[in-house]
Design an enzyme around this catalytic site. Structure first.
Site, PDB file in Angstrom:
ATOM      1  N   ASP A 116       0.862  -1.183   0.000  1.00 23.88           N
ATOM      2  CA  ASP A 116       0.000   0.000   0.000  1.00 23.88           C
ATOM      3  C   ASP A 116       0.903   1.238   0.000  1.00 23.88           C
ATOM      4  O   ASP A 116       1.808   1.337   0.821  1.00 23.88           O
ATOM      5  CB  ASP A 116      -0.895  -0.012   1.248  1.00 23.88           C
ATOM      6  CG  ASP A 116      -2.265   0.613   1.006  1.00 23.88           C
ATOM      7  OD1 ASP A 116      -3.290  -0.052   1.307  1.00 23.88           O
ATOM      8  OD2 ASP A 116      -2.310   1.744   0.485  1.00 23.88           O
ATOM      9  N   ASP A 223      -3.056   4.779  -2.282  1.00 24.27           N
ATOM     10  CA  ASP A 223      -4.104   5.362  -1.451  1.00 24.27           C
ATOM     11  C   ASP A 223      -4.473   6.760  -1.942  1.00 24.27           C
ATOM     12  O   ASP A 223      -3.601   7.590  -2.212  1.00 24.27           O
ATOM     13  CB  ASP A 223      -3.578   5.438  -0.017  1.00 24.27           C
ATOM     14  CG  ASP A 223      -4.656   5.773   0.986  1.00 24.27           C
ATOM     15  OD1 ASP A 223      -4.562   6.834   1.636  1.00 24.27           O
ATOM     16  OD2 ASP A 223      -5.601   4.978   1.098  1.00 24.27           O
ATOM     17  N   GLU A 284      -6.461   4.205  -5.882  1.00 22.71           N
ATOM     18  CA  GLU A 284      -7.779   4.434  -5.259  1.00 22.71           C
ATOM     19  C   GLU A 284      -8.317   5.724  -5.874  1.00 22.71           C
ATOM     20  O   GLU A 284      -7.807   6.797  -5.586  1.00 22.71           O
ATOM     21  CB  GLU A 284      -7.652   4.546  -3.748  1.00 22.71           C
ATOM     22  CG  GLU A 284      -9.001   4.636  -3.047  1.00 22.71           C
ATOM     23  CD  GLU A 284      -8.876   4.834  -1.542  1.00 22.71           C
ATOM     24  OE1 GLU A 284      -9.812   4.469  -0.823  1.00 22.71           O
ATOM     25  OE2 GLU A 284      -7.812   5.340  -1.093  1.00 22.71           O
ATOM     26  N   HIS A 358     -11.514  -2.599   3.224  1.00 23.19           N
ATOM     27  CA  HIS A 358     -11.384  -2.300   4.665  1.00 23.19           C
ATOM     28  C   HIS A 358     -12.084  -1.007   5.053  1.00 23.19           C
ATOM     29  O   HIS A 358     -12.101  -0.635   6.236  1.00 23.19           O
ATOM     30  CB  HIS A 358      -9.900  -2.186   5.022  1.00 23.19           C
ATOM     31  CG  HIS A 358      -9.230  -1.071   4.287  1.00 23.19           C
ATOM     32  ND1 HIS A 358      -9.064  -1.072   2.915  1.00 23.19           N
ATOM     33  CD2 HIS A 358      -8.749   0.110   4.716  1.00 23.19           C
ATOM     34  CE1 HIS A 358      -8.498   0.060   2.549  1.00 23.19           C
ATOM     35  NE2 HIS A 358      -8.294   0.803   3.615  1.00 23.19           N
ATOM     36  N   ASP A 359     -12.677  -0.307   4.064  1.00 22.59           N
ATOM     37  CA  ASP A 359     -13.419   0.943   4.323  1.00 22.59           C
ATOM     38  C   ASP A 359     -14.919   0.773   4.138  1.00 22.59           C
ATOM     39  O   ASP A 359     -15.673   1.731   4.317  1.00 22.59           O
ATOM     40  CB  ASP A 359     -12.959   2.039   3.341  1.00 22.59           C
ATOM     41  CG  ASP A 359     -11.531   2.498   3.581  1.00 22.59           C
ATOM     42  OD1 ASP A 359     -10.895   2.941   2.602  1.00 22.59           O
ATOM     43  OD2 ASP A 359     -11.058   2.390   4.728  1.00 22.59           O
TER      44      ASP A 359
HETATM   45  O1  TEU Z   1      -9.579   5.809   1.930  1.00 24.26           O
HETATM   46  C1  TEU Z   1      -9.999   6.983   1.329  1.00 24.26           C
HETATM   47  C2  TEU Z   1     -11.428   7.027   1.331  1.00 24.26           C
HETATM   48  O2  TEU Z   1     -12.004   7.286   0.359  1.00 24.26           O
HETATM   49  C3  TEU Z   1     -12.088   6.629   2.549  1.00 24.26           C
HETATM   50  O3  TEU Z   1     -11.640   7.311   3.594  1.00 24.26           O
HETATM   51  C4  TEU Z   1     -13.505   6.913   2.416  1.00 24.26           C
HETATM   52  O4  TEU Z   1     -13.737   8.200   2.101  1.00 24.26           O
HETATM   53  C5  TEU Z   1     -14.204   6.688   3.669  1.00 24.26           C
HETATM   54  O5  TEU Z   1     -13.766   5.619   4.304  1.00 24.26           O
HETATM   55  C6  TEU Z   1     -15.573   6.478   3.283  1.00 24.26           C
HETATM   56  O6  TEU Z   1     -16.302   7.018   4.251  1.00 24.26           O
HETATM   57  C7  TEU Z   1      -8.196   5.616   1.991  1.00 24.26           C
HETATM   58  C8  TEU Z   1      -7.942   4.341   2.784  1.00 24.26           C
HETATM   59  O7  TEU Z   1      -8.522   3.268   2.104  1.00 24.26           O
HETATM   60  C9  TEU Z   1      -8.564   4.552   4.145  1.00 24.26           C
HETATM   61  O8  TEU Z   1      -8.496   3.392   4.923  1.00 24.26           O
HETATM   62  C10 TEU Z   1      -7.820   5.676   4.829  1.00 24.26           C
HETATM   63  O9  TEU Z   1      -8.450   5.942   6.041  1.00 24.26           O
HETATM   64  C11 TEU Z   1      -7.835   6.930   3.957  1.00 24.26           C
HETATM   65  O10 TEU Z   1      -7.539   6.677   2.600  1.00 24.26           O
HETATM   66  C12 TEU Z   1      -6.763   7.893   4.424  1.00 24.26           C
HETATM   67  O11 TEU Z   1      -5.507   7.331   4.188  1.00 24.26           O
END
Ligand code: TEU
Ligand code: CA
Length: 606
Positions: A116, A223, A284, A358-359
């Site tokens: 990542d 990310d 992403e 994971h989000d």
């Molecule tokens: O996620 C970005 C992102 O889009 C998420 O934060 C999303 O907006 C949110 O979870 C939805 O409500 C990336 C990573 O995948 C996330 O785990 C990190 O928290 C974030 O970036 C910051 O690095």
């Protein structure tokens, strides 16, 4: 690598437009969230040795690539997405030797490892940021610093440069007394945004990426990479937006798909990936929808990224108040958003296919039916078939292959995710835009912690995630349904969700229509049945090079809709059932009778 080898795609079969086709065109990726995968030293937190100890399980599943969420040195404010040293493994996860052993073992088992890359921001504990707090330091311009709003005492409420809100609640600006200014953080205040306008920043990132590539990793998941270029005004102005009910304006518009994004991604490709082979890059794509930008960024002729995560299909159940006020998913919305993503890269570029990460809450709880274990299994298989038969590279999130469900938390103290906890307090206590009861329902449905409960390996007290007799509780509660839903039971059960995923992966590895065939939506207005065609141009009339994919996405039986019925036109040959969630004879009967049983999914060779 499954028992069946992943075939080389035949010449003349087009995937992303590159010639020859990229190695990953018929690969499947498995995402690991290290904190929740496997603990080996009894501290209740997953670690690298734990991952290495489970690589046989992943080889048995058949996946080709492993994506590791961050394992770098980090104060863990956002579970590792806040990095303090990119070239060190966080002691909580292990050592660099553990990382090398994981890499070597995965490669020996025929799997690649993608790391990542979190470079839109660093941790505020990173030496770069610590140095940047001194306006005379060479790193002074490595982050986004701005003075207090004119006429306001710096550091006092209302003195922030503008009303931008952070994704994780509160202002997107944090005052730093040493510097005497505010710094921008789209995410938590311990995640200051890097200033990619500064070439020194960019080259420091490329050096770090080359350092890891030279250590033998196989690429990066990047990310929020589409947020690194900012939309500055002619004199660096930062336009404020409309202030919302919680007192903040959106920072999105300032950061999404900025004017120099292509320049930065092409520079990165030149500095890191030119001359390298056998790697994969996936970005992403926050703020990118299924359209021309998706195609441009993933078109190999532009030498930017191999594929993007586009989220439009995962926003369709967000209500007025955003994700915290979810609304029922409409299948026609899923069809519309997936069709846009598929059509965007139909001729050039490539798609990532994912329903979980994971989000996101777990899809079987979100869009499936977990009211009984039978329906959980059926809906998990149906949603997997629906996703994996699309054109693109599928991503499996840990536990999705078991049909793991949402956490089922009922108290705020059970949650660990800063986004969930911060947004609870902002929406309920501060802005009072939602009742505690409604917000708890919103968290139960949409919190990221739903995806982060420990992996369920067996039915022992801590699901085999950590030893039953360790003194330390897992960092987040194990889902009590692990006594039923776990890898040990499913690996031994040929009708399990796990076994079905093995077959889906095998199909992608061996069938070029699945890997490269064009995608065409059927019956776009049907709200219960999702059906589409996958086809390769016919080389000779004898050869059948089309697959009809039809999935009943409901817990009641459903008629086969018009377009699909036309294609079947009553002549059903059971031997042409390529894969089905139900027994092939039942599936043949369903096609013949024109009626699908609940959550029945069928792949039929036309
Ligand atoms: O996620 C970005 C992102 O889009 C998420 O934060 C999303 O907006 C949110 O979870 C939805 O409500 C990336 C990573 O995948 C996330 O785990 C990190 O928290 C974030 O970036 C910051 O690095
Ligand atoms: Ca551990």
């Amino acid at each position: 690598m499954t028992s069946t080898q992943r075939i080389e795609l035949p010449d003349g079969v087009r995937t992303n437009g590159a010639d020859p086709n990229p190695w990953w065109a018929n690969s499947v990726v498995y995402q690991i969230y290290p904190r929740s995968f496997q603990d080996t030293n009894g501290d209740g937190i997953g670690d690298l040795k734990g991952i290495t100890s489970r690589l046989d399980y992943l080889a048995r599943l058949g996946v080709d690539v492993i994506w590791l969420s961050p394992v770098y040195k980090s104060p863990q404010d956002d579970n590792g997405y806040d990095i303090a040293d990119y070239r060190q493994i966080d002691p909580m996860f292990g050592t660099m030797d553990d990382m090398d052993e994981l890499l070597a073992t995965a490669h020996r088992l025929g799997m690649k490892v993608v790391m990542d890359l979190v470079v839109n921001h660093t941790s505020d504990e990173h030496p770069w940021f610590q140095a940047s707090r001194d306006a005379n330091d060479p790193h002074a311009d490595w982050y986004w610093w701005r003075p207090a709003k004119p006429g306001h005492e710096p550091g006092t409420p209302g003195a922030e440069p503008n009303h931008w809100g952070s994704y994780f609640g509160g202002s997107a600006w944090q005052y730093d007394a040493k510097r005497g200014e505010y710094y921008l953080h789209q995410f938590s205040k311990k995640q200051p945004d890097l200033n990619w306008e500064n070439p020194e920043v960019r080259h420091a990132v490329y050096d770090m990426m080359n350092w890891w590539m030279d250590r033998g990793i196989d690429g990066f998941r990047m990310d929020v990479i589409t947020l690194i270029s900012k939309h500055l005004g002619p004199n660096g102005e930062m336009e404020d937006g409309e202030i919302g009910p919680e007192g903040y304006s959106n920072v999105y518009w300032f950061c999404e798909d900025g004017p120099r994004l292509d320049e930065f991604l092409q520079e990165m490709h030149r500095e890191v990936f030119d001359g390298r082979e056998g790697y994969l890059t996936v970005g992403e794509g926050t703020g990118i929808d299924g359209g021309p930008r998706d195609e441009f960024i993933t078109d190999p002729r532009n030498r930017e990224l191999d594929m993007l995560f586009v989220f439009t299909h995962l926003d369709i159940d967000h209500g007025e108040g955003g994700k915290w006020t979810p609304k029922p998913m409409r299948l026609t919305d899923l069809k519309r958003t997936m069709a846009a993503q598929q059509n965007a890269v139909a001729s050039h570029g490539w798609a990532s296919i994912f329903l979980d990460n994971h989000d996101q809450p777990r899809v079987v709880s979100r869009w499936g039916d977990t009211s009984t274990d039978e329906l959980r299994v059926k809906s998990a298989k149906a949603l997997a078939l629906l996703a994996h038969l699309h054109r693109g590279t599928p991503y499996i999130y840990q536990g999705e292959e078991l049909g793991m469900t949402n956490a089922g938390f009922t108290r705020l103290d059970q949650y660990r995710d800063l986004e969930s906890i911060n947004m609870y307090h902002q929406r309920v206590d501060e802005a009072k835009v939602e009742s505690a009861e409604d917000m708890m329902a919103g968290l139960a449905a949409q919190s990221r912690d739903n995806a982060r409960t420990p992996m369920q390996w067996d039915s022992t007290p801590y699901a085999g995630f950590t030893a039953a007799d360790v003194p330390t509780q897992p960092w987040i509660e194990v889902n009590p349904n692990h006594t039923v839903i776990n890898a040990e039971a499913e690996v031994a059960d040929p009708d399990s969700v796990f076994a079905f995923y093995q077959r889906l992966i095998e199909l992608r590895h061996t069938n070029p229509i699945v890997a490269a065939g064009d995608w065409k939506l059927l019956d776009p207005d049907d709200e219960q049945v999702y059906d589409f065609l996958r086809s390769l141009p016919e080389e000779n009339p004898e050869e059948r090079r089309s697959l009809l994919v039809i999935v009943n996405c409901g817990s009641t039986s459903a008629h086969i809709p018009h377009d699909a019925a036309e294609l079947i036109h009553g002549a059903v040959d059971a031997s042409r059932i390529v894969l089905s969630t139900t027994d092939p004879d039942m599936a043949a009967a369903s096609l013949l009778l024109g009626k699908l049983s609940p959550w029945e999914g069928i792949v039929y060779q036309l």
